[in-house]
Structures are given as C-alpha cells and as structure tokens.
Design a protein around this motif. Structure first.
Motif, PDB file in Angstrom:
ATOM      1  N   GLU A  77     -13.949  -4.039 -47.147  1.00  0.00           N
ATOM      2  CA  GLU A  77     -15.102  -3.168 -46.935  1.00  0.00           C
ATOM      3  C   GLU A  77     -16.406  -3.962 -46.938  1.00  0.00           C
ATOM      4  OE1 GLU A  77     -11.678  -0.896 -48.162  1.00  0.00           O
ATOM      5  OE2 GLU A  77     -12.666  -2.632 -49.065  1.00  0.00           O
ATOM      6  N   GLU A  78     -16.503  -4.938 -47.840  1.00  0.00           N
ATOM      7  CA  GLU A  78     -17.736  -5.724 -47.942  1.00  0.00           C
ATOM      8  C   GLU A  78     -17.949  -6.618 -46.734  1.00  0.00           C
ATOM      9  OE1 GLU A  78     -18.191  -6.191 -52.799  1.00  0.00           O
ATOM     10  OE2 GLU A  78     -16.834  -7.514 -51.690  1.00  0.00           O
ATOM     11  N   VAL A  79     -16.898  -7.320 -46.312  1.00  0.00           N
ATOM     12  CA  VAL A  79     -17.062  -8.212 -45.164  1.00  0.00           C
ATOM     13  C   VAL A  79     -17.323  -7.406 -43.897  1.00  0.00           C
ATOM     14  CG1 VAL A  79     -14.635  -8.432 -44.437  1.00  0.00           C
ATOM     15  CG2 VAL A  79     -16.199 -10.359 -44.154  1.00  0.00           C
ATOM     16  N   THR A  80     -16.730  -6.214 -43.795  1.00  0.00           N
ATOM     17  CA  THR A  80     -17.004  -5.349 -42.653  1.00  0.00           C
ATOM     18  C   THR A  80     -18.459  -4.903 -42.644  1.00  0.00           C
ATOM     19  OG1 THR A  80     -14.718  -4.541 -42.559  1.00  0.00           O
ATOM     20  CG2 THR A  80     -16.404  -3.169 -41.525  1.00  0.00           C
ATOM     21  N   ALA A  81     -18.988  -4.567 -43.812  1.00  0.00           N
ATOM     22  CA  ALA A  81     -20.391  -4.148 -43.904  1.00  0.00           C
ATOM     23  C   ALA A  81     -21.322  -5.274 -43.466  1.00  0.00           C
ATOM     24  CB  ALA A  81     -20.713  -3.707 -45.330  1.00  0.00           C
ATOM     25  N   HIS A  82     -21.011  -6.502 -43.844  1.00  0.00           N
ATOM     26  CA  HIS A  82     -21.842  -7.638 -43.430  1.00  0.00           C
ATOM     27  C   HIS A  82     -21.795  -7.831 -41.916  1.00  0.00           C
ATOM     28  CE1 HIS A  82     -22.841  -8.642 -47.458  1.00  0.00           C
ATOM     29  NE2 HIS A  82     -21.648  -9.089 -47.804  1.00  0.00           N
ATOM     30  N   LEU A  83     -20.604  -7.709 -41.342  1.00  0.00           N
ATOM     31  CA  LEU A  83     -20.484  -7.856 -39.889  1.00  0.00           C
ATOM     32  C   LEU A  83     -21.179  -6.704 -39.164  1.00  0.00           C
ATOM     33  CD1 LEU A  83     -16.789  -9.090 -39.548  1.00  0.00           C
ATOM     34  CD2 LEU A  83     -18.880 -10.392 -39.098  1.00  0.00           C
ATOM     35  N   ARG A  84     -21.128  -5.508 -39.752  1.00  0.00           N
ATOM     36  CA  ARG A  84     -21.817  -4.362 -39.151  1.00  0.00           C
ATOM     37  C   ARG A  84     -23.323  -4.583 -39.155  1.00  0.00           C
ATOM     38  NH1 ARG A  84     -20.162  -0.518 -42.438  1.00  0.00           N
ATOM     39  NH2 ARG A  84     -22.049  -0.617 -43.710  1.00  0.00           N
ATOM     40  N   ASP A  85     -23.855  -5.082 -40.258  1.00  0.00           N
ATOM     41  CA  ASP A  85     -25.294  -5.358 -40.321  1.00  0.00           C
ATOM     42  C   ASP A  85     -25.686  -6.458 -39.335  1.00  0.00           C
ATOM     43  OD1 ASP A  85     -25.671  -3.445 -42.251  1.00  0.00           O
ATOM     44  OD2 ASP A  85     -25.665  -4.851 -43.934  1.00  0.00           O
ATOM     45  N   LEU A  86     -24.845  -7.469 -39.230  1.00  0.00           N
ATOM     46  CA  LEU A  86     -25.110  -8.546 -38.289  1.00  0.00           C
ATOM     47  C   LEU A  86     -25.137  -8.022 -36.861  1.00  0.00           C
ATOM     48  CD1 LEU A  86     -25.453 -11.544 -37.581  1.00  0.00           C
ATOM     49  CD2 LEU A  86     -22.950 -11.760 -37.674  1.00  0.00           C
ATOM     50  N   ALA A  87     -24.174  -7.161 -36.532  1.00  0.00           N
ATOM     51  CA  ALA A  87     -24.118  -6.596 -35.181  1.00  0.00           C
ATOM     52  C   ALA A  87     -25.321  -5.694 -34.915  1.00  0.00           C
ATOM     53  CB  ALA A  87     -22.820  -5.802 -34.997  1.00  0.00           C
ATOM     54  N   ALA A  88     -25.738  -4.949 -35.922  1.00  0.00           N
ATOM     55  CA  ALA A  88     -26.826  -3.992 -35.735  1.00  0.00           C
ATOM     56  C   ALA A  88     -28.188  -4.660 -35.641  1.00  0.00           C
ATOM     57  CB  ALA A  88     -26.825  -2.977 -36.881  1.00  0.00           C
ATOM     58  N   HIS A  89     -28.419  -5.684 -36.448  1.00  0.00           N
ATOM     59  CA  HIS A  89     -29.754  -6.257 -36.570  1.00  0.00           C
ATOM     60  C   HIS A  89     -29.931  -7.626 -35.929  1.00  0.00           C
ATOM     61  CE1 HIS A  89     -30.851  -3.045 -39.351  1.00  0.00           C
ATOM     62  NE2 HIS A  89     -29.728  -3.285 -40.008  1.00  0.00           N
ATOM     63  N   GLY A  90     -28.829  -8.353 -35.736  1.00  0.00           N
ATOM     64  CA  GLY A  90     -28.933  -9.670 -35.120  1.00  0.00           C
ATOM     65  C   GLY A  90     -28.997 -10.802 -36.133  1.00  0.00           C
ATOM     66  N   ARG A  91     -28.799 -12.021 -35.644  1.00  0.00           N
ATOM     67  CA  ARG A  91     -28.721 -13.184 -36.523  1.00  0.00           C
ATOM     68  C   ARG A  91     -30.062 -13.537 -37.158  1.00  0.00           C
ATOM     69  NH1 ARG A  91     -24.926 -13.687 -32.715  1.00  0.00           N
ATOM     70  NH2 ARG A  91     -22.845 -14.371 -33.379  1.00  0.00           N
ATOM     71  N   ALA A  92     -31.136 -13.365 -36.407  1.00  0.00           N
ATOM     72  CA  ALA A  92     -32.447 -13.692 -36.977  1.00  0.00           C
ATOM     73  C   ALA A  92     -32.743 -12.820 -38.183  1.00  0.00           C
ATOM     74  CB  ALA A  92     -33.542 -13.539 -35.917  1.00  0.00           C
ATOM     75  N   TRP A  93     -32.452 -11.526 -38.055  1.00  0.00           N
ATOM     76  CA  TRP A  93     -32.635 -10.611 -39.186  1.00  0.00           C
ATOM     77  C   TRP A  93     -31.702 -10.983 -40.326  1.00  0.00           C
ATOM     78  CZ3 TRP A  93     -29.047  -7.554 -41.600  1.00  0.00           C
ATOM     79  CH2 TRP A  93     -29.542  -6.639 -42.546  1.00  0.00           C
ATOM     80  N   ALA A  94     -30.425 -11.273 -39.993  1.00  0.00           N
ATOM     81  CA  ALA A  94     -29.430 -11.572 -41.027  1.00  0.00           C
ATOM     82  C   ALA A  94     -29.792 -12.816 -41.819  1.00  0.00           C
ATOM     83  CB  ALA A  94     -28.055 -11.749 -40.386  1.00  0.00           C
ATOM     84  N   SER A  95     -30.414 -13.785 -41.173  1.00  0.00           N
ATOM     85  CA  SER A  95     -30.789 -15.022 -41.864  1.00  0.00           C
ATOM     86  C   SER A  95     -32.115 -14.894 -42.597  1.00  0.00           C
ATOM     87  CB  SER A  95     -30.868 -16.179 -40.867  1.00  0.00           C
ATOM     88  OG  SER A  95     -31.865 -15.935 -39.890  1.00  0.00           O
ATOM     89  N   GLY A  96     -32.794 -13.734 -42.471  1.00  0.00           N
ATOM     90  CA  GLY A  96     -34.008 -13.474 -43.216  1.00  0.00           C
ATOM     91  C   GLY A  96     -35.284 -13.994 -42.573  1.00  0.00           C
ATOM     92  N   VAL A  97     -35.205 -14.446 -41.316  1.00  0.00           N
ATOM     93  CA  VAL A  97     -36.393 -15.033 -40.690  1.00  0.00           C
ATOM     94  C   VAL A  97     -37.085 -14.086 -39.713  1.00  0.00           C
ATOM     95  CG1 VAL A  97     -35.460 -17.349 -40.921  1.00  0.00           C
ATOM     96  CG2 VAL A  97     -35.042 -16.075 -38.810  1.00  0.00           C
ATOM     97  N   ALA A  98     -36.538 -12.876 -39.522  1.00  0.00           N
ATOM     98  CA  ALA A  98     -37.153 -11.936 -38.593  1.00  0.00           C
ATOM     99  C   ALA A  98     -36.853 -10.522 -39.045  1.00  0.00           C
ATOM    100  CB  ALA A  98     -36.639 -12.162 -37.176  1.00  0.00           C
ATOM    101  N   PRO A  99     -37.729  -9.571 -38.712  1.00  0.00           N
ATOM    102  CA  PRO A  99     -37.449  -8.170 -39.016  1.00  0.00           C
ATOM    103  C   PRO A  99     -36.296  -7.666 -38.164  1.00  0.00           C
ATOM    104  CG  PRO A  99     -39.378  -8.342 -37.635  1.00  0.00           C
ATOM    105  CD  PRO A  99     -39.034  -9.741 -38.045  1.00  0.00           C
ATOM    106  N   GLY A 100     -35.691  -6.575 -38.590  1.00  0.00           N
ATOM    107  CA  GLY A 100     -34.554  -6.039 -37.874  1.00  0.00           C
ATOM    108  C   GLY A 100     -34.944  -5.331 -36.598  1.00  0.00           C
ATOM    109  N   GLY A 101     -33.966  -5.253 -35.700  1.00  0.00           N
ATOM    110  CA  GLY A 101     -34.132  -4.511 -34.451  1.00  0.00           C
ATOM    111  C   GLY A 101     -32.929  -3.634 -34.220  1.00  0.00           C
ATOM    112  N   ALA A 102     -32.601  -2.838 -35.221  1.00  0.00           N
ATOM    113  CA  ALA A 102     -31.341  -2.109 -35.203  1.00  0.00           C
ATOM    114  C   ALA A 102     -31.285  -1.023 -34.148  1.00  0.00           C
ATOM    115  CB  ALA A 102     -31.081  -1.481 -36.578  1.00  0.00           C
ATOM    116  N   SER A 103     -32.424  -0.428 -33.789  1.00  0.00           N
ATOM    117  CA  SER A 103     -32.371   0.715 -32.886  1.00  0.00           C
ATOM    118  C   SER A 103     -31.805   0.349 -31.523  1.00  0.00           C
ATOM    119  CB  SER A 103     -33.769   1.327 -32.727  1.00  0.00           C
ATOM    120  OG  SER A 103     -34.660   0.378 -32.188  1.00  0.00           O
TER     121      SER A 103
END
Length: 211
Positions: free
Chosen positions: A175-201
């Motif tokens: 469940e945890e690793v799936t949640a991380h991959l879901r966030d990565l897919a939704a927001h992108g790598r820049a957001w995931a690495s903390g260097v950019a705001p998310g663009g989930a929409s």
C-alpha cells in the motif's frame, strides 16, 4: 476439453511451475535440465513436451499463468480503467507479487535467456497502453506524449520499483509503495523530489494506470 482433463492439465502445470521455481531458487536456472524438472514434478517426459518445448518455454508459460491468475483475482482493474486516479491496478500488482514472490523474483531477475522477463514487460506495456487509450477516450483528453512512449516509460518504472521492492527489505508495504508511485504519477518527478510545486490537476486529466 473435458472438465476432468482440464483439472489434470492445471495440476500438471502447477506441479511443473512449483518444481521449476524450487529448483531455480536452489541451483539457478542455467544448469537445470528438463529431466530434473519433471523428476521433481513427478510428471512424465511426454506430458511435459505436450505443454512446453523446453525449460525456457516453461518459464514463459509461468509468466502467462501469472498474468491470468492476476486478472482473475483483480476484477476491479477493468472498473478502474475509467475512474481516474484510484491506484488499484498498481496495488493489485504489488499485492499479487507479494503472494507469488518466488515466481516474480525469478522472472524479474531475467532468468534463462531473458525471454520470460521480456514477455512480462510486453504484457504490462500492452495493458498499460490500452488503459491509457481507453481513459483518454473516456475523458475526451488529448495525450501530450505518444501513448506507446508513455506506456513504456510507465512499465519500465513499475518493473524497476517492483524488482527493487521484492529483492530488498525496503520497509514499504504494498500500500505504501503504491501510494508513492501514485503521487509520483500525479505530481511528477520535480514535485516528488521537492524542487517544484505540484501539478496534479493536469496529470489527473490525462489519466494514468498508476493512479
């Protein structure tokens, strides 16, 4: 095929699958012979060759059996194709891999000539591209990246994380690793690495197998 014959075929395939997995984990794939596999499975040589050409063909057959097992266990995958970011398809893959860990590890290691891993990757990629296409059509969206490129990028990412997760004590649940991959897919790598705001929409509008 009669019901009794069908049951015998399933039992034979399960016995051969179990024998191959046990022997590969004990000795590795390369030195194994068909004779050793059928002896461990208690299956006649003629029966083996009625189903498979060689041990590599048996390993590829295991990949197809895994896929069929997973599809039977995961009826919600079809529903999730058009419901947006549910995370269910990826979660089901990780949960299934957790239940069938020895099989997945053998396949993902590229045992044999690598054909089983290529088959596994091709199946995932084909399913991913189909889901991307159906979801884009359902939402009336125009993909910004060609779907064949998108599907291959997603598949490579999933196979890489899945291999790492199965081979190591990562501390992450399915469940945890799936949640991380879901966030990565939704927001992108820049957001995931903390260097950019998310663009989930925009990501949600495009849809993704992993979300």
């Amino acid at each position: 095929m009669k019901q009794g014959e069908d049951r015998r075929v399933r039992r034979t395939r399960r016995a051969l699958r179990s024998a191959l997995v046990d022997l590969v984990l004990e000795r590795g794939f390369r030195p194994l012979t068909v004779e050793e596999i059928i002896d461990r499975a208690d299956v006649a040589r003629a029966t083996f060759y009625a189903h498979y050409q060689d041990k590599e063909d048996l390993l590829v057959g295991i990949v197809r059996d895994l896929t069929n097992d997973r599809e039977r266990l995961l009826p919600a995958v079809e529903q999730a194709r058009t419901e947006g970011f549910t995370g269910l398809p990826v979660l089901y893959i990780f949960q299934h891999a957790e239940r069938e860990k020895p099989l997945y590890r053998i396949v993902l290691r590229g045992e044999g000539d690598g054909r089983a891993l290529r088959e596994f990757t091709a199946i995932l990629c084909e399913r991913a591209e189909s889901i991307f296409r159906l979801r884009a059509e359902h939402l009336g969206a125009t993909p910004r990246v060609p779907l064949d490129v998108l599907a291959r990028a997603w598949t490579g990412e999933l196979v890489g994380v899945l291999t790492w997760w199965l081979e190591n004590d990562t501390g992450y649940s399915a469940e945890e690793v799936t949640a991380h991959l879901r966030d990565l897919a939704a927001h992108g790598r820049a957001w995931a690495s903390g260097v950019a705001p998310g663009g989930a929409s925009e990501a949600r509008d495009a849809g993704d197998v992993g979300g």
